[in-house]
Design a protein around this motif. Sequence first.
Motif, PDB file in Angstrom:
ATOM      1  N   GLN A  66     -23.520  50.662 -26.421  1.00  0.00           N
ATOM      2  CA  GLN A  66     -24.228  49.404 -26.661  1.00  0.00           C
ATOM      3  C   GLN A  66     -24.394  49.167 -28.156  1.00  0.00           C
ATOM      4  O   GLN A  66     -24.197  48.053 -28.656  1.00  0.00           O
ATOM      5  N   ALA A  67     -24.770  50.206 -28.875  1.00  0.00           N
ATOM      6  CA  ALA A  67     -24.972  50.085 -30.321  1.00  0.00           C
ATOM      7  C   ALA A  67     -23.685  49.685 -31.026  1.00  0.00           C
ATOM      8  O   ALA A  67     -23.680  48.830 -31.921  1.00  0.00           O
ATOM      9  N   ALA A  68     -22.562  50.278 -30.622  1.00  0.00           N
ATOM     10  CA  ALA A  68     -21.286  49.969 -31.254  1.00  0.00           C
ATOM     11  C   ALA A  68     -20.906  48.512 -31.037  1.00  0.00           C
ATOM     12  O   ALA A  68     -20.431  47.831 -31.957  1.00  0.00           O
ATOM     13  N   LEU A  69     -21.129  47.986 -29.826  1.00  0.00           N
ATOM     14  CA  LEU A  69     -20.791  46.597 -29.546  1.00  0.00           C
ATOM     15  C   LEU A  69     -21.696  45.650 -30.324  1.00  0.00           C
ATOM     16  O   LEU A  69     -21.237  44.636 -30.872  1.00  0.00           O
ATOM     17  N   ALA A  70     -22.989  45.978 -30.425  1.00  0.00           N
ATOM     18  CA  ALA A  70     -23.915  45.133 -31.191  1.00  0.00           C
ATOM     19  C   ALA A  70     -23.514  45.072 -32.655  1.00  0.00           C
ATOM     20  O   ALA A  70     -23.577  44.011 -33.288  1.00  0.00           O
ATOM     21  N   ARG A  71     -23.095  46.190 -33.206  1.00  0.00           N
ATOM     22  CA  ARG A  71     -22.632  46.201 -34.609  1.00  0.00           C
ATOM     23  C   ARG A  71     -21.382  45.348 -34.773  1.00  0.00           C
ATOM     24  O   ARG A  71     -21.222  44.636 -35.774  1.00  0.00           O
ATOM     25  N   SER A  72     -20.483  45.403 -33.792  1.00  0.00           N
ATOM     26  CA  SER A  72     -19.260  44.608 -33.888  1.00  0.00           C
ATOM     27  C   SER A  72     -19.555  43.116 -33.840  1.00  0.00           C
ATOM     28  O   SER A  72     -18.750  42.310 -34.326  1.00  0.00           O
ATOM     29  N   LEU A  73     -20.701  42.743 -33.270  1.00  0.00           N
ATOM     30  CA  LEU A  73     -21.107  41.336 -33.220  1.00  0.00           C
ATOM     31  C   LEU A  73     -21.829  40.897 -34.495  1.00  0.00           C
ATOM     32  O   LEU A  73     -22.195  39.734 -34.627  1.00  0.00           O
ATOM     33  N   GLY A  74     -22.065  41.838 -35.407  1.00  0.00           N
ATOM     34  CA  GLY A  74     -22.644  41.487 -36.697  1.00  0.00           C
ATOM     35  C   GLY A  74     -24.125  41.745 -36.842  1.00  0.00           C
ATOM     36  O   GLY A  74     -24.750  41.258 -37.784  1.00  0.00           O
ATOM     37  N   ALA A  75     -24.706  42.527 -35.943  1.00  0.00           N
ATOM     38  CA  ALA A  75     -26.134  42.834 -36.018  1.00  0.00           C
ATOM     39  C   ALA A  75     -26.362  44.189 -36.676  1.00  0.00           C
ATOM     40  O   ALA A  75     -25.500  45.068 -36.662  1.00  0.00           O
ATOM     41  N   VAL A  76     -27.546  44.340 -37.251  1.00  0.00           N
ATOM     42  CA  VAL A  76     -28.023  45.653 -37.687  1.00  0.00           C
ATOM     43  C   VAL A  76     -28.599  46.342 -36.458  1.00  0.00           C
ATOM     44  O   VAL A  76     -29.271  45.700 -35.642  1.00  0.00           O
ATOM     45  N   VAL A  77     -28.339  47.619 -36.278  1.00  0.00           N
ATOM     46  CA  VAL A  77     -28.729  48.319 -35.052  1.00  0.00           C
ATOM     47  C   VAL A  77     -29.541  49.555 -35.380  1.00  0.00           C
ATOM     48  O   VAL A  77     -29.228  50.290 -36.321  1.00  0.00           O
ATOM     49  N   ILE A  78     -30.618  49.774 -34.591  1.00  0.00           N
ATOM     50  CA  ILE A  78     -31.403  50.999 -34.680  1.00  0.00           C
ATOM     51  C   ILE A  78     -31.551  51.595 -33.286  1.00  0.00           C
ATOM     52  O   ILE A  78     -31.437  50.890 -32.282  1.00  0.00           O
ATOM     53  N   ASP A  79     -31.821  52.913 -33.232  1.00  0.00           N
ATOM     54  CA  ASP A  79     -32.019  53.598 -31.958  1.00  0.00           C
ATOM     55  C   ASP A  79     -33.353  53.189 -31.328  1.00  0.00           C
ATOM     56  O   ASP A  79     -34.293  52.795 -32.020  1.00  0.00           O
ATOM     57  N   SER A  80     -33.435  53.359 -30.017  1.00  0.00           N
ATOM     58  CA  SER A  80     -34.629  52.926 -29.288  1.00  0.00           C
ATOM     59  C   SER A  80     -35.715  53.995 -29.209  1.00  0.00           C
ATOM     60  O   SER A  80     -36.824  53.712 -28.744  1.00  0.00           O
TER      61      SER A  80
END
Length: 231
Positions: A66-80
């Motif tokens: 999920q994190a990898a896909l969110a990054r590919s969409l251009g978002a900054v990602v943090i763990d839950s």
Amino acid sequence: DGIPDDIAVLADPFSVSLHSVTRHPPPVGGRALVYGAGALGTTATAILRSLYPEVEVLVVAGHPAQAALARSLGAVVIDSDPAEAVIERAAAWSGGVLQPAHSGLPMAHPGGIDVVYDTVGTTESSEVAVRLLRTRGTLVKSGVNPPARWEWSPLYFKELSWVGSNAFGVEEVDGVRRHAMAHFLDLVSDGRIDLSGMLTHTFRLSEWRDAFTALATQDDSGAIKVAFDFR
């Protein structure tokens, strides 16, 4: 007819997220937090990046795929996990000022996030969200979990709006009112929405146990969206 089945099948979660975002859009130049990166969280992130490109987007993701896909969409990602680390990282990202807590979780006051799209809907996601929002910010709840108590004093300290968002219908995008699924097909056809890679697993109906197992073991399976293939 020109849209592949593995993309067209995503119209439902996309429409649910479009309803939540268009009902309560982020302000121009603002900051939005998407809590969760499953089907609803991923589509919400894609909508924000496409329709509100001037808005900064942070995603709280629970699984590596999920994190990898969110990054590919251009978002900054943090763990839950853990919750306190989520608050610390999100506050640092948004410019929020953390206030120490005598007990429980710290609170960002002032907070730096304008709107949180909570696609998880647990007590933890709700409690973390209200601690990160700016004064008079908005928490949009589209995720569903069993009801439970949580520490909601930031709701009145910050005068927050906590609103529900259910299903989908006719929505306005770029001044045009159409059914959300029609918007989805148009946006995909125009190349403004790309959800390639979101449908990670397909199964025959007879393999329904395997399908639900893939969703229940996302850390191991890497599942984001699972579908049955009747072709």
